[in-house]
Design an enzyme around this catalytic site. Structure first.
Site, mmCIF file in Angstrom:
data_model
loop_
_atom_site.group_PDB
_atom_site.id
_atom_site.type_symbol
_atom_site.label_atom_id
_atom_site.label_comp_id
_atom_site.label_asym_id
_atom_site.label_seq_id
_atom_site.Cartn_x
_atom_site.Cartn_y
_atom_site.Cartn_z
ATOM 1 N N ARG A 45 32.471 34.158 34.751
ATOM 2 C CA ARG A 45 33.603 34.415 33.850
ATOM 3 C C ARG A 45 34.095 35.824 34.120
ATOM 4 O O ARG A 45 33.479 36.574 34.882
ATOM 5 C CB ARG A 45 33.277 34.137 32.366
ATOM 6 C CG ARG A 45 31.878 34.345 31.915
ATOM 7 C CD ARG A 45 31.420 35.751 31.981
ATOM 8 N NE ARG A 45 32.355 36.665 31.373
ATOM 9 C CZ ARG A 45 32.455 37.948 31.662
ATOM 10 N NH1 ARG A 45 31.656 38.498 32.563
ATOM 11 N NH2 ARG A 45 33.328 38.722 31.072
ATOM 12 N N ALA A 47 38.156 37.712 34.514
ATOM 13 C CA ALA A 47 39.336 37.333 35.303
ATOM 14 C C ALA A 47 39.159 37.498 36.822
ATOM 15 O O ALA A 47 39.356 36.539 37.582
ATOM 16 C CB ALA A 47 40.549 38.092 34.791
ATOM 17 N N ARG A 92 40.551 27.024 33.555
ATOM 18 C CA ARG A 92 40.780 28.000 32.484
ATOM 19 C C ARG A 92 42.218 28.514 32.620
ATOM 20 O O ARG A 92 42.616 28.951 33.695
ATOM 21 C CB ARG A 92 39.768 29.161 32.564
ATOM 22 C CG ARG A 92 38.324 28.672 32.383
ATOM 23 C CD ARG A 92 37.372 29.815 32.094
ATOM 24 N NE ARG A 92 37.605 30.392 30.781
ATOM 25 C CZ ARG A 92 37.076 31.551 30.382
ATOM 26 N NH1 ARG A 92 36.310 32.252 31.212
ATOM 27 N NH2 ARG A 92 37.311 32.023 29.177
ATOM 28 N N GLN A 198 29.851 38.240 25.023
ATOM 29 C CA GLN A 198 29.854 38.881 26.349
ATOM 30 C C GLN A 198 29.460 40.354 26.244
ATOM 31 O O GLN A 198 28.852 40.901 27.161
ATOM 32 C CB GLN A 198 31.246 38.777 27.000
ATOM 33 C CG GLN A 198 31.633 37.400 27.469
ATOM 34 C CD GLN A 198 32.427 36.654 26.428
ATOM 35 O OE1 GLN A 198 32.282 36.867 25.226
ATOM 36 N NE2 GLN A 198 33.285 35.752 26.862
ATOM 37 N N ASP A 239 43.025 39.875 31.146
ATOM 38 C CA ASP A 239 43.065 38.556 31.794
ATOM 39 C C ASP A 239 44.443 38.246 32.358
ATOM 40 O O ASP A 239 44.577 37.485 33.309
ATOM 41 C CB ASP A 239 42.633 37.477 30.806
ATOM 42 C CG ASP A 239 41.127 37.544 30.597
ATOM 43 O OD1 ASP A 239 40.684 38.362 29.768
ATOM 44 O OD2 ASP A 239 40.396 36.842 31.315
ATOM 45 N N ASN A 249 43.743 39.675 26.624
ATOM 46 C CA ASN A 249 42.330 39.970 26.907
ATOM 47 C C ASN A 249 41.498 39.277 25.831
ATOM 48 O O ASN A 249 42.038 38.629 24.920
ATOM 49 C CB ASN A 249 42.088 41.487 26.942
ATOM 50 C CG ASN A 249 40.714 41.830 27.508
ATOM 51 O OD1 ASN A 249 40.354 41.364 28.585
ATOM 52 N ND2 ASN A 249 39.927 42.617 26.800
ATOM 53 N N LYS A 250 40.221 39.409 25.936
ATOM 54 C CA LYS A 250 39.287 38.721 25.031
ATOM 55 C C LYS A 250 39.670 38.867 23.562
ATOM 56 O O LYS A 250 40.085 39.951 23.134
ATOM 57 C CB LYS A 250 37.883 39.262 25.304
ATOM 58 C CG LYS A 250 36.771 38.676 24.482
ATOM 59 C CD LYS A 250 36.706 37.166 24.558
ATOM 60 C CE LYS A 250 36.587 36.635 25.966
ATOM 61 N NZ LYS A 250 36.832 35.166 26.044
HETATM 62 O O1 MRU Z 1 36.118 34.460 28.542
HETATM 63 P P1 MRU Z 1 35.776 35.492 29.578
HETATM 64 O O2 MRU Z 1 34.373 36.001 29.467
HETATM 65 O O3 MRU Z 1 36.123 35.041 30.974
HETATM 66 O O4 MRU Z 1 36.734 36.697 29.222
HETATM 67 C C1 MRU Z 1 36.684 37.858 29.979
HETATM 68 C C2 MRU Z 1 37.527 38.934 29.468
HETATM 69 O O5 MRU Z 1 38.298 38.776 28.551
HETATM 70 C C3 MRU Z 1 37.480 40.229 30.216
HETATM 71 O O6 MRU Z 1 37.637 41.311 29.348
HETATM 72 C C4 MRU Z 1 38.624 40.233 31.227
HETATM 73 O O7 MRU Z 1 38.574 39.078 32.010
HETATM 74 C C5 MRU Z 1 38.574 41.407 32.114
HETATM 75 S S1 MRU Z 1 37.262 41.244 33.279
HETATM 76 C C6 MRU Z 1 37.332 42.516 34.402
#
Ligand code: MRU
Length: 351
Positions: A45, A47, A92, A198, A239, A249-250
């Site tokens: 996981r 991006a 995704r 995470q 993302d 983003n998350k």
């Molecule tokens: O759902 P995830 O764990 O794939 O989400 C990841 C995030 O939101 C990260 O903050 C984002 O991808 C940046 S990773 C360098």
């Protein structure tokens, strides 16, 4: 740190991030559908990392056709390639890196589709190159961004935008790593990042492995620690960044940006150019993945709400550009006006 993903003897090997921090186990993928499943199920996981997985998955899908008699039939390779790309990109929806990587592989396909064996080798080489390139990009993001972090400061981060979410080093955590490498004393506060944790499971583990001081807080403590003067900056990954700078983003990132603005703290986004989606004008049209209710209802296998409880589980939110102090890329640090800054990026035109 062992890479989270690599091409090995005609297979794709991934660290199973679902098991961290308690177990370090690798999964060997022998087919593109397995890779698609692992992207969807969060084995990998983040991006940039899922972009790399997409590239490897597509290369693997084409390599799988090696002994297929259909290769002699006109149109077969074209239709199989389309199906492989569709399977990988249907996993995704939010992180643009997945689609960016697929587009890169599609270009290689168009240029080499006349010769299956050459095509197969070119796709494998392209995926490995994309993986290596991401590592270098992260180092450059780190070098550009570290100047923004003050010595002897505490930085709040969210989710995991580190080595585990990329080819290595990380975006947001890469900036922190670079600041530390430059002799600065940086302490990190990591939000746990409900519901998938995470922050607690991955960011804390990663920073502890590197010996960077990290303190875990629950997401709801962010306002309190800012009010108490315990945070000097917020830095997150992304993302997808729209053409006007709005950043997906998350889930929880938007709340942090509002809190940071209220408390007069800088709010930084660190991301590669591959995360900028110049074709999406604003955050309003960024697709937001909704994940299973079970992620919210269960905690470590134990049910924390009644089984049929209505749940809303968006995996991402969008932070408006107006709340972002700077976007740190490998090219340069972008400051408002982001629409203008993004439009003038030379790296984007090369994509
Ligand atoms: O759902 P995830 O764990 O794939 O989400 C990841 C995030 O939101 C990260 O903050 C984002 O991808 C940046 S990773 C360098």
């Amino acid at each position: 740190m062992h890479p989270v993903i690599e091409w090995k003897d005609g297979t794709v090997v991934m660290l199973d991030q679902r098991l961290l921090p308690s177990e370090k186990k690798f999964i060997i993928h022998r087919g593109h559908l397995e890779v698609a499943g692992s992207i969807k199920d969060m084995v990998i996981r983040g991006a940039p990392a899922i972009g790399i997985a997409a590239a490897y998955g597509i290369a693997l899908g084409v390599a799988e056709l090696r002994d297929n008699p259909g290769l002699n039939t006109p149109g077969f390779l074209q239709s199989r390639f389309k199906a492989i790309v569709n399977a990988i990109t249907a996993t995704r929806p939010t992180a643009i890196n997945l689609f960016w990587a697929a587009a890169r592989m599609e270009k290689i396909f168009r240029e080499n589709k006349q010769d299956y064996h050459l095509l197969r080798e070119k796709l494998i080489a392209a995926a490995i190159a994309l993986d290596k390139e991401d590592f270098e990009v992260n180092r450059r993001i780190g070098a550009n961004g570290q100047t923004l972090l003050k010595n002897d400061s505490t930085v709040l981060t969210h989710c995991n935008a580190g080595a585990l979410a990329t080819a290595g080093y990380g975006t947001a955590l890469g900036v922190i790593r670079a600041a530390v490498a430059n002799g600065k004393t940086i302490r990190v506060m990591a939000g746990e990042t409900r519901p998938y944790l995470q922050g607690a499971r991955l960011t804390v583990w990663e920073l502890q492995e590197d010996g960077i001081p990290v303190t875990l807080i629950t997401d709801s403590m962010a306002g309190h620690v800012m009010k108490k003067g315990m945070i000097q900056a917020v830095i997150v990954g992304a993302d997808r960044i729209a053409a006007n700078g709005d950043t997906a983003n998350k889930i929880g990132t938007y709340s942090l940006a509002i809190l940071a603005r209220h408390h007069g703290l800088p709010f930084y986004v660190a991301a590669p150019l591959s995360t900028i989606d110049a074709d999406t004008p604003s955050g309003d049209t960024i697709p937001i993945e909704e994940r299973d209710a079970a992620e919210v209802i269960y905690f470590q296998g134990r049910m924390t709400a009644r089984p049929h409880t209505a749940v809303f589980n968006p995996a991402f939110d969008v932070t408006p550009a107006g709340l972002i102090t700077a976007i740190i890329t490998e090219e340069k640090v972008l400051v408002p006006d982001f629409s203008r800054a993004i439009a003038s990026l030379p790296g984007l035109r090369q994509k």
